[in-house]
Design a protein around this motif. Structure first.
Motif, short mmCIF file in Angstrom:
data_model
loop_
_atom_site.label_atom_id
_atom_site.label_comp_id
_atom_site.label_asym_id
_atom_site.label_seq_id
_atom_site.Cartn_x
_atom_site.Cartn_y
_atom_site.Cartn_z
N GLU A 70 -22.43 15.33 -21.43
CA GLU A 70 -21.53 14.69 -20.47
C GLU A 70 -22.03 13.29 -20.11
O GLU A 70 -23.20 13.10 -19.77
CB GLU A 70 -21.39 15.56 -19.21
CG GLU A 70 -22.63 15.70 -18.33
CD GLU A 70 -23.78 16.51 -18.93
OE1 GLU A 70 -23.57 17.20 -19.93
OE2 GLU A 70 -24.89 16.43 -18.38
N ASP A 239 -22.84 14.16 -6.83
CA ASP A 239 -23.93 14.02 -7.80
C ASP A 239 -24.31 12.54 -7.97
O ASP A 239 -23.61 11.64 -7.51
CB ASP A 239 -23.49 14.62 -9.14
CG ASP A 239 -24.67 14.92 -10.05
OD1 ASP A 239 -25.81 15.01 -9.55
OD2 ASP A 239 -24.46 15.06 -11.27
N TRP A 304 -24.11 21.27 -20.14
CA TRP A 304 -23.17 21.43 -19.01
C TRP A 304 -21.74 21.56 -19.51
O TRP A 304 -20.99 22.39 -19.03
CB TRP A 304 -23.30 20.25 -18.05
CG TRP A 304 -24.56 20.34 -17.25
CD1 TRP A 304 -25.67 19.56 -17.37
CD2 TRP A 304 -24.86 21.31 -16.25
NE1 TRP A 304 -26.65 19.99 -16.50
CE2 TRP A 304 -26.17 21.06 -15.79
CE3 TRP A 304 -24.16 22.38 -15.68
CZ2 TRP A 304 -26.79 21.83 -14.80
CZ3 TRP A 304 -24.77 23.14 -14.70
CH2 TRP A 304 -26.06 22.86 -14.27
C1 GLC Z 1 -27.33 15.93 -13.36
C2 GLC Z 1 -26.68 15.15 -14.45
C3 GLC Z 1 -25.36 15.58 -14.78
C4 GLC Z 1 -24.93 16.97 -14.46
C5 GLC Z 1 -25.54 17.51 -13.22
C6 GLC Z 1 -25.27 18.97 -13.06
O1 GLC Z 1 -27.60 15.29 -12.24
O2 GLC Z 1 -26.67 13.78 -14.19
O3 GLC Z 1 -24.99 15.18 -16.03
O4 GLC Z 1 -23.60 16.88 -14.20
O5 GLC Z 1 -26.84 17.21 -13.09
O6 GLC Z 1 -26.14 19.59 -12.24
#
Ligand code: GLC
Length: 458
Positions: A70, A239, A304
């Motif tokens: 991602e 996030d 993810w």
């Molecule tokens: C992190 C990443 C990310 C993900 C997330 C999920 O911080 O940057 O890609 O979506 O954690 O916990």
């Protein structure tokens, strides 16, 4: 009320408040920067959420089209791998262009909600926007999103709305994941400069107008998401901790958001303080028990988002992780990525169904439990009922291993307590000798994690 009664009541309040304050201090001491919310509706929702124990975190976006990591592959940090020989700028162009290919014609949030509900999950978090800035909701502030590409004529183009609705109707608590950093926005990564890393690629004091345009944009989108169009939200999961919620105006946004969604839990991840209502260790489990609210986010595969031919964790493994987290006082949010067409793939469903089947029989040892003082011995994880009258033990069966003939542990079990194997509902015999409890495991039972319930007969 008589004077005597009133005085007695006052004393009771003072004593109670004293005990409460003392407990609170005790908790605060171990709190690792955690700040308890002061809003009683937030506290109430947090406690409700803590009872749920098991949720799903869905990453879905343009990265799902080729099935790659991602967002991160467009970030120029040296831990990131792109295909051999690729050239950064043209790679980025290709990545951004995936928006023209993302057409999830089989998008079926009811199927998702059904699958995750059968799995025994009780809350969900959905990526409304990841770091790449591609919106999975129909934002009036951006054309870069699912509602503007090939999916634009689909009646469900405002994807996030339909996802939240489908899960709400199955009784889930619903949460919006939102990345504060937005690499697609010119106020964050300005095309005038190169983009060396995850941060804004210019000096804010040199270009305050660029920065302001990003702050306004982000604030507007957060208001859009929390302002009512998407219904009541339970969790706002922010996030990208290299930008703080404060920087994008979260303190001004939250009071309004909480008018629409009373008690909204805000998770300004890794930003210790009043807006990180629970903490979120990623792909890991804390070493010991934690008394304040927390959640481990852990993926079902190694990624993810959806990737082709993923390496899945087994149901045993996930159940073991869940038992460990719950015994330490946390919740597990399991990462599962829908396919580019918009479904949950069969392999994931098979594993989730196994987890759900186990939880339908053994969930009493997990849901709404509290931490037990003696919480772990080898592969055994202990929890207890809220009233402390019932203790549970989950035996985490490792991949490739068989169940042992007997289980034993050193926590005291009163001689007259009943032991029930929740997996089958059958009573088991426990013997207590020299401070050790031993329970014989019946032969021929299913090879799966075990959950024992021991209840004092008194
Ligand atoms: C992190 C990443 C990310 C993900 C997330 C999920 O911080 O940057 O890609 O979506 O954690 O916990």
């Amino acid at each position: 009320m008589s004077f005597r009664k009133a005085a007695l009541c006052l004393c009771a309040v003072i004593v109670w408040a004293g005990v409460f304050a003392q407990n609170r201090e005790d908790i605060q001491e171990q709190a690792d920067g955690y700040v308890w919310p002061t809003d009683s509706t937030v506290l109430k929702k947090l406690h409700q959420w803590q009872d749920l124990k098991f949720g799903v975190l869905m990453h879905w976006g343009i990265y799902s089209v080729p099935g790659i990591i991602e967002s991160w592959s467009i970030c120029n940090e040296d831990w990131i791998r792109r295909p051999e020989g690729s050239e950064y700028e043209s790679y980025k162009k290709w990545y951004w262009g995936l928006s023209d290919e993302f057409n999830p014609v089989k998008f079926n949030p009811e199927q998702w909600a059904d699958v995750f509900s059968r799995a025994g999950m009780k809350y969900m978090i959905f990526t409304t926007k990841h770091h790449d800035g591609f919106c999975m909701f129909d934002s009036q502030y951006s054309d870069y999103g699912i509602a503007h590409g090939p999916f634009k004529n689909n009646p469900k183009k405002d994807v996030a709305k339909y996802v939240f609705d489908a899960f709400r109707s199955k009784g889930f608590m619903v949460g919006a994941y939102f990345s504060k950093p937005d690499w697609h926005h010119k106020g964050f990564w300005n095309p005038y400069y190169a983009t060396p890393d995850r941060h804004p690629n210019y000096k804010k004091d040199k270009h305050p107008d660029w920065w302001q345009s990003y702050v306004d944009y982000t604030g507007n989108q957060l208001r859009e998401l929390t302002g009512g169009r998407y219904g009541k939200l339970d969790i706002l999961w922010l996030d990208g901790g290299w930008i703080t919620g404060d920087e994008v105006g979260i303190n001004e946004i939250l009071p309004d958001a909480r008018k629409v969604s009373p008690g909204l839990i805000c998770v300004d991840r890794t930003i210790k303080g009043p807006n990180e209502n629970y903490q979120t260790p990623e792909q890991s489990i804390p070493k010991t028990q934690i008394r304040h609210p927390w959640e481990s986010c852990i993926t079902l595969t190694d990624s993810w988002g959806w990737v082709p031919n993923a390496n899945f964790k087994s149901s045993r493994k996930v159940i073991g992780i869940l038992a460990e987290i719950v015994a330490k006082g946390g919740c597990l949010v399991l990462g599962v990525g829908p396919t580019p067409e918009g479904l949950i793939e069969d392999k994931a469903i098979t594993i989730l169904d196994e987890i759900g089947d186990w939880l339908s029989r053994c969930g009493e040892a997990i849901y709404s439990t509290r931490i037990a003082e003696h919480f772990n011995e080898g592969n055994l994880w202990f929890t207890q009922s809220k009233d402390g009258k019932t203790v549970y033990a989950v035996y985490a069966l490792e991949d490739g291993k068989e169940l042992p003939i007997e289980l034993s542990w050193s926590v005291n079990l009163p001689k007259d307590s009943k032991v029930v194997l929740l997996n089958s509902g059958k009573k088991l015999k426990a013997s207590v000798k020299d401070g050790k409890v031993t329970v014989k495991i019946p032969k021929g039972i299913r090879q799966e994690p075990l959950a024992l319930k021991f209840e004092s007969a008194l």
